[in-house]
Design a protein around this motif. Structure first.
Motif, PDB file in Angstrom:
ATOM      1  N   HIS A  35       0.946  -1.088  -0.055  1.00  0.00           N
ATOM      2  CA  HIS A  35      -0.016  -0.034  -0.047  1.00  0.00           C
ATOM      3  C   HIS A  35       0.993   1.264   0.001  1.00  0.00           C
ATOM      4  O   HIS A  35       0.882   2.143  -0.754  1.00  0.00           O
ATOM      5  CB  HIS A  35      -0.966  -0.002   1.170  1.00  0.00           C
ATOM      6  N   SER A  36       1.911   1.347   0.919  1.00  0.00           N
ATOM      7  CA  SER A  36       2.539   2.512   1.022  1.00  0.00           C
ATOM      8  C   SER A  36       3.825   2.157   1.865  1.00  0.00           C
ATOM      9  O   SER A  36       3.866   1.410   2.694  1.00  0.00           O
ATOM     10  CB  SER A  36       2.019   3.565   1.661  1.00  0.00           C
ATOM     11  N   VAL A  37       4.899   2.973   1.804  1.00  0.00           N
ATOM     12  CA  VAL A  37       6.155   2.784   2.844  1.00  0.00           C
ATOM     13  C   VAL A  37       6.543   4.181   3.198  1.00  0.00           C
ATOM     14  O   VAL A  37       6.508   5.220   2.313  1.00  0.00           O
ATOM     15  CB  VAL A  37       7.384   2.244   1.651  1.00  0.00           C
ATOM     16  N   LYS A  38       6.786   4.292   4.410  1.00  0.00           N
ATOM     17  CA  LYS A  38       7.250   5.646   4.977  1.00  0.00           C
ATOM     18  C   LYS A  38       8.657   5.418   5.406  1.00  0.00           C
ATOM     19  O   LYS A  38       8.877   4.146   6.120  1.00  0.00           O
ATOM     20  CB  LYS A  38       6.465   5.877   6.125  1.00  0.00           C
ATOM     21  N   PHE A  39       9.526   6.164   5.202  1.00  0.00           N
ATOM     22  CA  PHE A  39      10.974   5.912   5.695  1.00  0.00           C
ATOM     23  C   PHE A  39      11.601   7.244   6.259  1.00  0.00           C
ATOM     24  O   PHE A  39      11.183   8.300   5.969  1.00  0.00           O
ATOM     25  CB  PHE A  39      11.875   5.102   4.697  1.00  0.00           C
ATOM     26  N   THR A  40      12.728   7.101   7.138  1.00  0.00           N
ATOM     27  CA  THR A  40      13.391   7.912   7.465  1.00  0.00           C
ATOM     28  C   THR A  40      14.994   7.399   7.537  1.00  0.00           C
ATOM     29  O   THR A  40      15.245   6.565   7.583  1.00  0.00           O
ATOM     30  CB  THR A  40      13.072   8.608   8.946  1.00  0.00           C
ATOM     31  N   HIS A  41      15.677   8.646   7.386  1.00  0.00           N
ATOM     32  CA  HIS A  41      17.187   8.349   7.240  1.00  0.00           C
ATOM     33  C   HIS A  41      18.135   9.221   8.221  1.00  0.00           C
ATOM     34  O   HIS A  41      17.859  10.511   8.119  1.00  0.00           O
ATOM     35  CB  HIS A  41      17.639   8.354   5.800  1.00  0.00           C
ATOM     36  N   ARG A  42      18.822   8.734   8.721  1.00  0.00           N
ATOM     37  CA  ARG A  42      19.680   9.468   9.766  1.00  0.00           C
ATOM     38  C   ARG A  42      21.184   8.990   9.624  1.00  0.00           C
ATOM     39  O   ARG A  42      21.588   7.964   9.963  1.00  0.00           O
ATOM     40  CB  ARG A  42      19.127   9.584  11.201  1.00  0.00           C
TER      41      ARG A  42
END
Length: 91
Positions: A66-73
């Motif tokens: 359905h969807s992908v949420k991501f964060t990068h640090r």
């Protein structure tokens, strides 16, 4: 087989921690979404490991994404790392 890099080596080469939340439809109940969390060291802005995992999910998971949420640090940046030459002992 190539040697695996340690987490510190990866961070020094520009890798950062990427966390993604995947939402996908359950095959038997298409109106219901399920979710799981994926985390790995990856390089921004291309995110090759994340995109490889998205491709894997599209092929192997029966329910469609359905969807992908991501964060990068980035854990270590160039200005935060320095070589220490000396040592001070107290007591």
């Amino acid at each position: 087989m190539p040697k695996q890099m340690t987490e510190t080596e990866m961070m020094l080469k520009g890798y950062g921690l990427t966390t993604a939340e995947f939402f996908y439809h359950i095959p038997d109940f298409t109106h219901v979404l399920n979710t799981f969390i994926w985390q790995d060291y990856d390089i921004a802005p291309d995110h090759p490991r994340l995109l490889n995992f998205v491709d894997f999910c599209k092929e192997e998971i029966e329910g469609p994404l359905h969807s992908v949420k991501f964060t990068h640090r980035k854990m270590i940046s160039a200005g935060e790392w320095q070589q220490v030459v000396g040592e001070f002992k107290l007591h």
